[in-house]
Design an enzyme around this catalytic site. Structure first.
Site, PDB file in Angstrom:
ATOM      1  N   TYR A 100      -0.459  -0.058  -3.776  1.00 32.15           N
ATOM      2  CA  TYR A 100      -1.632   0.588  -4.478  1.00 32.15           C
ATOM      3  C   TYR A 100      -1.710   1.851  -3.923  1.00 32.15           C
ATOM      4  CZ  TYR A 100      -2.894  -4.594  -4.375  1.00 32.15           C
ATOM      5  OH  TYR A 100      -2.964  -6.004  -4.388  1.00 32.15           O
ATOM      6  N   SER A 106       0.873  -1.079   0.025  1.00 31.56           N
ATOM      7  CA  SER A 106      -0.003  -0.169   0.094  1.00 31.56           C
ATOM      8  C   SER A 106       0.931   1.136   0.040  1.00 31.56           C
ATOM      9  CB  SER A 106      -0.783   0.172   1.234  1.00 31.56           C
ATOM     10  OG  SER A 106      -1.577   1.117   1.631  1.00 31.56           O
ATOM     11  N   LYS A 133       2.108  -3.956   6.764  1.00 34.10           N
ATOM     12  CA  LYS A 133       2.600  -4.021   5.159  1.00 34.10           C
ATOM     13  C   LYS A 133       4.042  -3.900   4.873  1.00 34.10           C
ATOM     14  CE  LYS A 133      -1.369  -4.262   3.337  1.00 34.10           C
ATOM     15  NZ  LYS A 133      -1.839  -5.666   2.714  1.00 34.10           N
ATOM     16  N   LEU A 145     -13.201   7.472   1.316  1.00 35.82           N
ATOM     17  CA  LEU A 145     -14.216   8.577   0.791  1.00 35.82           C
ATOM     18  C   LEU A 145     -15.232   8.009  -0.282  1.00 35.82           C
ATOM     19  CD1 LEU A 145     -14.504  11.614   0.117  1.00 35.82           C
ATOM     20  CD2 LEU A 145     -12.760  11.615  -1.454  1.00 35.82           C
ATOM     21  N   TYR A 156      -1.733  -1.157  10.967  1.00 40.90           N
ATOM     22  CA  TYR A 156      -2.091  -1.864   9.717  1.00 40.90           C
ATOM     23  C   TYR A 156      -0.825  -1.426   8.806  1.00 40.90           C
ATOM     24  CZ  TYR A 156      -3.618  -1.558   4.633  1.00 40.90           C
ATOM     25  OH  TYR A 156      -3.594  -1.662   3.647  1.00 40.90           O
TER      26      TYR A 156
HETATM   27  P1  NAD Z   1     -11.005  -6.693   1.257  1.00 45.85           P
HETATM   28  O1  NAD Z   1     -11.242  -6.668   2.778  1.00 45.85           O
HETATM   29  O2  NAD Z   1     -12.310  -6.633   0.314  1.00 45.85           O
HETATM   30  O3  NAD Z   1     -10.419  -8.089   0.763  1.00 45.85           O
HETATM   31  C1  NAD Z   1      -9.351  -8.993   1.637  1.00 45.85           C
HETATM   32  C2  NAD Z   1     -10.114 -10.400   1.606  1.00 45.85           C
HETATM   33  O4  NAD Z   1      -9.141 -11.017   2.561  1.00 45.85           O
HETATM   34  C3  NAD Z   1     -11.425 -10.511   2.333  1.00 45.85           C
HETATM   35  O5  NAD Z   1     -12.187 -11.183   1.267  1.00 45.85           O
HETATM   36  C4  NAD Z   1     -11.174 -11.236   3.372  1.00 45.85           C
HETATM   37  O6  NAD Z   1     -12.337 -11.838   3.932  1.00 45.85           O
HETATM   38  C5  NAD Z   1     -10.219 -11.950   3.151  1.00 45.85           C
HETATM   39  N1  NAD Z   1      -9.270 -12.305   4.283  1.00 45.85           N
HETATM   40  C6  NAD Z   1      -8.770 -11.372   5.197  1.00 45.85           C
HETATM   41  N2  NAD Z   1      -8.055 -12.172   6.243  1.00 45.85           N
HETATM   42  C7  NAD Z   1      -7.996 -13.620   5.787  1.00 45.85           C
HETATM   43  C8  NAD Z   1      -7.496 -14.729   6.347  1.00 45.85           C
HETATM   44  N3  NAD Z   1      -6.609 -14.798   7.340  1.00 45.85           N
HETATM   45  N4  NAD Z   1      -7.543 -16.014   5.244  1.00 45.85           N
HETATM   46  C9  NAD Z   1      -8.290 -16.026   4.366  1.00 45.85           C
HETATM   47  N5  NAD Z   1      -8.969 -14.696   3.930  1.00 45.85           N
HETATM   48  C10 NAD Z   1      -8.689 -13.738   4.566  1.00 45.85           C
HETATM   49  O7  NAD Z   1      -9.772  -5.737   0.862  1.00 45.85           O
HETATM   50  P2  NAD Z   1      -9.209  -5.065  -0.563  1.00 45.85           P
HETATM   51  O8  NAD Z   1      -9.756  -3.607  -0.551  1.00 45.85           O
HETATM   52  O9  NAD Z   1      -9.618  -5.941  -1.732  1.00 45.85           O
HETATM   53  O10 NAD Z   1      -7.624  -5.098  -0.117  1.00 45.85           O
HETATM   54  C11 NAD Z   1      -7.102  -6.297  -0.591  1.00 45.85           C
HETATM   55  C12 NAD Z   1      -5.555  -6.278  -0.179  1.00 45.85           C
HETATM   56  O11 NAD Z   1      -5.315  -4.876  -0.748  1.00 45.85           O
HETATM   57  C13 NAD Z   1      -5.567  -6.002   1.481  1.00 45.85           C
HETATM   58  O12 NAD Z   1      -4.125  -6.780   1.693  1.00 45.85           O
HETATM   59  C14 NAD Z   1      -5.533  -4.559   1.596  1.00 45.85           C
HETATM   60  O13 NAD Z   1      -4.602  -4.416   2.859  1.00 45.85           O
HETATM   61  C15 NAD Z   1      -4.522  -4.195  -0.002  1.00 45.85           C
HETATM   62  N6  NAD Z   1      -5.024  -2.720  -0.012  1.00 45.85           N
HETATM   63  C16 NAD Z   1      -6.034  -2.338   0.011  1.00 45.85           C
HETATM   64  C17 NAD Z   1      -6.076  -0.957  -0.463  1.00 45.85           C
HETATM   65  C18 NAD Z   1      -7.550  -0.313  -0.444  1.00 45.85           C
HETATM   66  O14 NAD Z   1      -7.874   0.970  -0.511  1.00 45.85           O
HETATM   67  N7  NAD Z   1      -8.752  -1.237  -0.727  1.00 45.85           N
HETATM   68  C19 NAD Z   1      -5.067   0.033  -0.569  1.00 45.85           C
HETATM   69  C20 NAD Z   1      -3.801  -0.513  -0.459  1.00 45.85           C
HETATM   70  C21 NAD Z   1      -3.781  -1.981  -0.015  1.00 45.85           C
HETATM   71  C1  UD1 Z   2      -6.809   5.153   3.924  1.00 47.72           C
HETATM   72  C2  UD1 Z   2      -5.992   4.948   5.064  1.00 47.72           C
HETATM   73  C3  UD1 Z   2      -4.526   4.152   4.523  1.00 47.72           C
HETATM   74  C4  UD1 Z   2      -5.291   3.018   3.555  1.00 47.72           C
HETATM   75  C5  UD1 Z   2      -6.253   3.697   2.429  1.00 47.72           C
HETATM   76  C6  UD1 Z   2      -6.640   2.501   1.737  1.00 47.72           C
HETATM   77  C7  UD1 Z   2      -6.268   6.341   6.930  1.00 47.72           C
HETATM   78  C8  UD1 Z   2      -5.751   7.345   7.611  1.00 47.72           C
HETATM   79  N1  UD1 Z   2      -5.601   5.963   5.823  1.00 47.72           N
HETATM   80  O1  UD1 Z   2      -6.049   6.118   3.155  1.00 47.72           O
HETATM   81  O2  UD1 Z   2      -3.888   3.593   5.439  1.00 47.72           O
HETATM   82  O3  UD1 Z   2      -4.099   2.574   2.714  1.00 47.72           O
HETATM   83  O4  UD1 Z   2      -7.358   4.194   3.062  1.00 47.72           O
HETATM   84  O5  UD1 Z   2      -7.484   1.803   2.365  1.00 47.72           O
HETATM   85  O6  UD1 Z   2      -7.193   5.772   7.315  1.00 47.72           O
HETATM   86  N2  UD1 Z   2     -12.188  11.794   3.371  1.00 47.72           N
HETATM   87  C9  UD1 Z   2     -13.115  12.658   3.709  1.00 47.72           C
HETATM   88  N3  UD1 Z   2     -14.372  12.048   4.388  1.00 47.72           N
HETATM   89  C10 UD1 Z   2     -14.283  10.843   4.597  1.00 47.72           C
HETATM   90  C11 UD1 Z   2     -13.522   9.805   4.161  1.00 47.72           C
HETATM   91  C12 UD1 Z   2     -12.114  10.231   3.699  1.00 47.72           C
HETATM   92  O7  UD1 Z   2     -13.032  13.785   3.544  1.00 47.72           O
HETATM   93  O8  UD1 Z   2     -15.347  10.255   4.982  1.00 47.72           O
HETATM   94  C13 UD1 Z   2     -10.945  12.334   2.954  1.00 47.72           C
HETATM   95  C14 UD1 Z   2      -9.552  11.877   3.625  1.00 47.72           C
HETATM   96  O9  UD1 Z   2      -9.328  12.856   4.496  1.00 47.72           O
HETATM   97  C15 UD1 Z   2      -8.637  11.989   2.267  1.00 47.72           C
HETATM   98  C16 UD1 Z   2      -9.512  11.489   1.164  1.00 47.72           C
HETATM   99  O10 UD1 Z   2     -10.871  11.703   1.568  1.00 47.72           O
HETATM  100  O11 UD1 Z   2      -8.006  13.144   2.140  1.00 47.72           O
HETATM  101  C17 UD1 Z   2      -9.361  10.014   0.835  1.00 47.72           C
HETATM  102  O12 UD1 Z   2      -9.614   9.079   2.128  1.00 47.72           O
HETATM  103  P1  UD1 Z   2      -9.499   7.568   2.095  1.00 47.72           P
HETATM  104  O13 UD1 Z   2     -10.591   7.234   0.974  1.00 47.72           O
HETATM  105  O14 UD1 Z   2      -9.909   7.238   3.571  1.00 47.72           O
HETATM  106  O15 UD1 Z   2      -8.162   7.308   1.876  1.00 47.72           O
HETATM  107  P2  UD1 Z   2      -6.725   7.420   2.397  1.00 47.72           P
HETATM  108  O16 UD1 Z   2      -6.740   8.526   3.659  1.00 47.72           O
HETATM  109  O17 UD1 Z   2      -5.887   7.964   1.491  1.00 47.72           O
END
Ligand code: NAD
Ligand code: UD1
Length: 337
Positions: free
Chosen positions: A177, A125, A153, A200, A149
């Protein structure tokens, strides 16, 4: 064709990636314990692609179950999404995060090694760039973490890097990502967060569909164009494509391959709100409140390394993202429920 094991494949990014893998002809196996997803997402992936996939309701921390899966199938590579991802919850329950994310990855890699499967693509991330505001972030920028968290990572990135140093046969790709949003254009799969969304875009979508009253904009006094936070939003289908490209990417000898997956373009909170309103013709009421602890002013990628080495570049723009996010939400007001 290659067989790919996708951990966390029922989740938001995982389900979209399974879809792209099936479209590309890969065989797909999913391991998910559904702690933050529903098997319905996988049923819909099958429906969209007209292909089948195998899934195991298994926790990746369950060594015996993982071993059996690797014994039962000839697996070529693993895409590792499984993990817990809520920043606030990780501060409340750090041990759960370290156990699930870090221990789960150790078990996975040990079982992979035993089975001779030494190719992993890991979901990292942009959170590893910590509180730095020195945008855009290139992959060699300093890393740090501000919450459990983020530390999971960073720890996993370090563990996988050490694994590569110890055994050059491993192919390790760390994908950092930025902010994944949007949904497949069918509107059949999308993001379905539990409870009130932290992020957001799902928050805006739930305001639009009437589940939430108004958006809280978290601070308008940042040093950005309009004072609200700037992020690099990336369409989840572009992200899914990045994983396919990562599987096909060049093998690096001296360490893990690390790539940012972002567009390289930042948008403020108010720009996202406006884009959603204009594209979808729905007003999003909002209120400005105080900053959220741990938020930075601006975060966006330098995505040039992925373009050069993986031949991958984000194609979809903010209009596509807000249109597809809304298409999913309006067709599924209560998500998969
Ligand atoms: P998500 O929660 O939708 O998907 C994660 C999946 O993993 C879920 O289906 C959950 O049930 C499964 N899971 C969790 N722990 C498990 C375990 N111990 N055994 C088996 N399954 C398990 O999240 P996502 O948004 O799809 O994210 C996927 C990955 O990408 C995560 O590692 C997350 O940290 C990373 N990531 C997400 C974002 C984001 O904004 N969505 C940003 C950066 C990184
Ligand atoms: C958040 C997490 C980050 C994680 C990422 C993807 C925090 C502090 N950071 O990032 O660790 O990797 O999600 O899952 O939680 N915002 C609003 N109103 C809201 C929600 C968000 O104004 O209700 C704003 C935030 O201040 C930010 C932007 O929208 O400026 C994006 O927020 P968000 O979607 O939560 O992502 P990140 O903060 O980038």
């Amino acid at each position: 064709m290659q067989r790919i094991l996708v951990t966390g494949g029922a989740g938001y990014i995982g389900s979209h990636t399974c879809l792209r893998l099936l479209e590309e002809g890969y065989d797909v196996l999913v391991v998910d314990n559904f702690c933050n997803s529903k098997s319905e997402s996988l049923e819909r992936v099958k429906q969209i692609t007209g292909r089948s996939l195998t899934f195991y309701e298994v926790n990746i921390c369950d060594r015996n179950a993982m071993q059996k899966i690797f014994e039962a199938h000839d697996i070529d590579a693993v895409i590792h999404f499984a993990g817990l991802k809520a920043v606030g919850e990780s501060v409340q329950k750090p041990m759960e995060y370290y156990y699930n994310n870090v221990y789960g990855t150790l078990v996975l890699c040990e079982e992979m090694a035993k089975a001779g499967v030494k190719n992993i693509v890991f979901s990292s991330s942009a959170t590893v760039y910590g509180l730095s505001d020195d945008v855009p972030f290139a992959e060699d920028a300093p890393t740090s973490a501000t919450n459990p968290y983020g530390r999971t990572k960073l720890f996993i990135e370090n563990i996988l890097s050490d694994l590569k140093i110890a055994d050059k046969d491993w192919s390790i790709t760390l994908l950092r990502y930025f902010n994944p949003v949007g949904a497949h254009k069918s509107g059949l799969i999308g993001e379905d967060p539990n409870g009130i969304p932290n992020n957001l875009m799902p928050y805006i979508s739930q305001v639009a569909v009437g589940r939430l009253e108004k958006l809280q904009v978290l601070g308008d006094d940042y040093p950005t164009t309009d004072g609200t936070g700037v992020r690099d939003y990336i369409h989840v289908m572009d992200l899914a494509e990045g994983h396919v490209k990562a599987l096909q990417g060049p093998k690096i000898e001296n360490g893990p391959a690390i790539y940012n997956l972002g567009t390289g373009k930042g948008n403020s909170v108010l720009e996202v709100v406006k884009a959603f309103e204009n594209e979808n013709g729905i007003e999003i009421p909002y209120q400005i409140i105080a900053r959220r602890a741990g938020d930075v002013a601006s975060s966006y990628a330098d995505p040039s390394k992925a373009e050069k080495h993986l031949k991958w570049k984000a194609k979809l723009n903010l209009q596509d993202m807000v249109r597809d996010a809304w298409n999913w939400q309006k067709k599924n007001p209560e998500g998969y429920a």
